[in-house]
Design an enzyme around this catalytic site. Sequence first.
Site, PDB file in Angstrom:
ATOM      1  N   ARG A 142     -21.400  -2.692 -23.340  1.00 61.71           N
ATOM      2  CA  ARG A 142     -22.814  -2.994 -23.596  1.00 61.71           C
ATOM      3  C   ARG A 142     -23.173  -3.003 -25.074  1.00 61.71           C
ATOM      4  NH1 ARG A 142     -22.442  -0.949 -18.754  1.00 61.71           N
ATOM      5  NH2 ARG A 142     -20.815   0.129 -19.880  1.00 61.71           N
ATOM      6  N   THR A 143     -22.879  -1.877 -25.740  1.00 64.75           N
ATOM      7  CA  THR A 143     -23.359  -1.716 -27.108  1.00 64.75           C
ATOM      8  C   THR A 143     -22.707  -2.765 -28.017  1.00 64.75           C
ATOM      9  OG1 THR A 143     -23.631   0.628 -26.663  1.00 64.75           O
ATOM     10  CG2 THR A 143     -23.647  -0.029 -28.961  1.00 64.75           C
ATOM     11  N   LYS A 156      -1.906   2.562 -41.857  1.00 61.07           N
ATOM     12  CA  LYS A 156      -1.450   2.448 -43.256  1.00 61.07           C
ATOM     13  C   LYS A 156      -2.061   3.491 -44.165  1.00 61.07           C
ATOM     14  CE  LYS A 156      -0.565  -2.515 -42.859  1.00 61.07           C
ATOM     15  NZ  LYS A 156      -0.868  -3.827 -43.438  1.00 61.07           N
ATOM     16  N   ARG A 161     -19.074   2.616 -34.483  1.00 62.24           N
ATOM     17  CA  ARG A 161     -18.933   3.555 -33.360  1.00 62.24           C
ATOM     18  C   ARG A 161     -17.629   4.301 -33.536  1.00 62.24           C
ATOM     19  NH1 ARG A 161     -19.601   3.053 -26.887  1.00 62.24           N
ATOM     20  NH2 ARG A 161     -21.762   3.065 -27.584  1.00 62.24           N
ATOM     21  N   HIS A 186     -26.857   8.324 -30.754  1.00 64.10           N
ATOM     22  CA  HIS A 186     -26.716   6.910 -30.408  1.00 64.10           C
ATOM     23  C   HIS A 186     -28.119   6.312 -30.514  1.00 64.10           C
ATOM     24  CE1 HIS A 186     -25.443   3.266 -28.619  1.00 64.10           C
ATOM     25  NE2 HIS A 186     -24.890   3.708 -27.507  1.00 64.10           N
TER      26      HIS A 186
HETATM   27  C1  NCD Z   1     -23.199   5.504 -23.544  1.00 65.54           C
HETATM   28  C2  NCD Z   1     -22.381   5.894 -24.747  1.00 65.54           C
HETATM   29  O1  NCD Z   1     -21.396   5.238 -25.066  1.00 65.54           O
HETATM   30  O2  NCD Z   1     -22.789   6.858 -25.350  1.00 65.54           O
HETATM   31  N1  NCD Z   1     -23.211   4.191 -23.168  1.00 65.54           N
HETATM   32  C3  NCD Z   1     -23.856   3.260 -23.921  1.00 65.54           C
HETATM   33  O3  NCD Z   1     -23.676   3.155 -25.112  1.00 65.54           O
HETATM   34  N2  NCD Z   1     -24.763   2.476 -23.299  1.00 65.54           N
HETATM   35  C4  NCD Z   1     -23.125   6.468 -22.445  1.00 65.54           C
HETATM   36  C5  NCD Z   1     -21.819   6.729 -21.764  1.00 65.54           C
HETATM   37  O4  NCD Z   1     -20.747   6.384 -22.244  1.00 65.54           O
HETATM   38  O5  NCD Z   1     -21.885   7.344 -20.706  1.00 65.54           O
END
Ligand code: NCD
Length: 301
Positions: free
Chosen positions: A52-53, A81, A103, A131
């Site tokens: 999703r993200t 490296k 991320r 997040h």
């Molecule tokens: C979440 C995350 O990665 O923190 N999902 C997301 O980004 N929509 C929640 C999860 O992984 O459960």
Amino acid sequence: MRARRSLIDLDDLSGDELNDILDRAADFEDTEPAPLLKGVATVNLFFEQSTRTFASFNFAELRLGAHVVNLTPGDMSLATKGETIEDTALTLAAMGVRVLVVRHPEVGFAQRVAQAFDGHVVNAGDGAHAHPTQGLLDVFTLREEFGSLEGRTIAFVGDILHSRVAHSTIAGLQRLGAKIVLVGPEVFLPSEYAKPGIALERDFDAVLPAVDAIVLLRIQRERFAAMPLSDAEYVARYQLNAARVARLHERTIVMHPGPYNRGMELDDTVLEFAGWRYAKQVRNGVFVRMAVLDFLVNGSP
Ligand code: NCD
């Protein structure tokens, strides 16, 4: 309003800035956007799996006209490296990159990148810490549903301890005057999480008729060694199922940041429930990320 360089967590935003981003997101939902990021070199650095993200940031960047490159660990010199993330950030800046979306499983990683990078950093999730764009899209979805969030009660159910989403969404909701109830077993919800404006409840059934919205959370198994209670016990006490859905007020909505696990935190009844807002959240995520990128890069009008 001063220009803000990076978004590491929702606490970084003032109430006015939060509302500014939510209003921009609403505009992006209603009208086809101008190319506000035309040619802005943007790199998505994802060290953790994401559906999703990752896709949502990509669509948001492309819809605003950015030039986008995606890097995952296998592509990067720092994996094999010996390059540091600070040197990677310098390298990308030298190519004219102005936005990094990051991320990583380590708490504080996006902050580290922001310190080394002469541009905008957006935290797309750092370990169990924060997040912020998920928090914003959850708040946006709730604001669309209820208008004002003042005095509304929002319950978070499940593994709150390991949830960066819960952390960020709660920070945003408190800013807008919502009341929070956290629901879960001690192993996922330590007693010290109770604070002014944040109540704790061990019994899910006790809160069902009284809440405006429920945010279900996935058990973040990747963040601990062994499941501290059996799946069967978790399901019996905390799964949102047909019997529990039947006890909700007809105006209660149910949300989930995804990915959801059928048979654990929810059963299939929830996916058919009129108040299930998961798809709406995902859709809103693109508008909210467009708004964050526009806010960081272009500042206030
Ligand atoms: C979440 C995350 O990665 O923190 N999902 C997301 O980004 N929509 C929640 C999860 O992984 O459960």
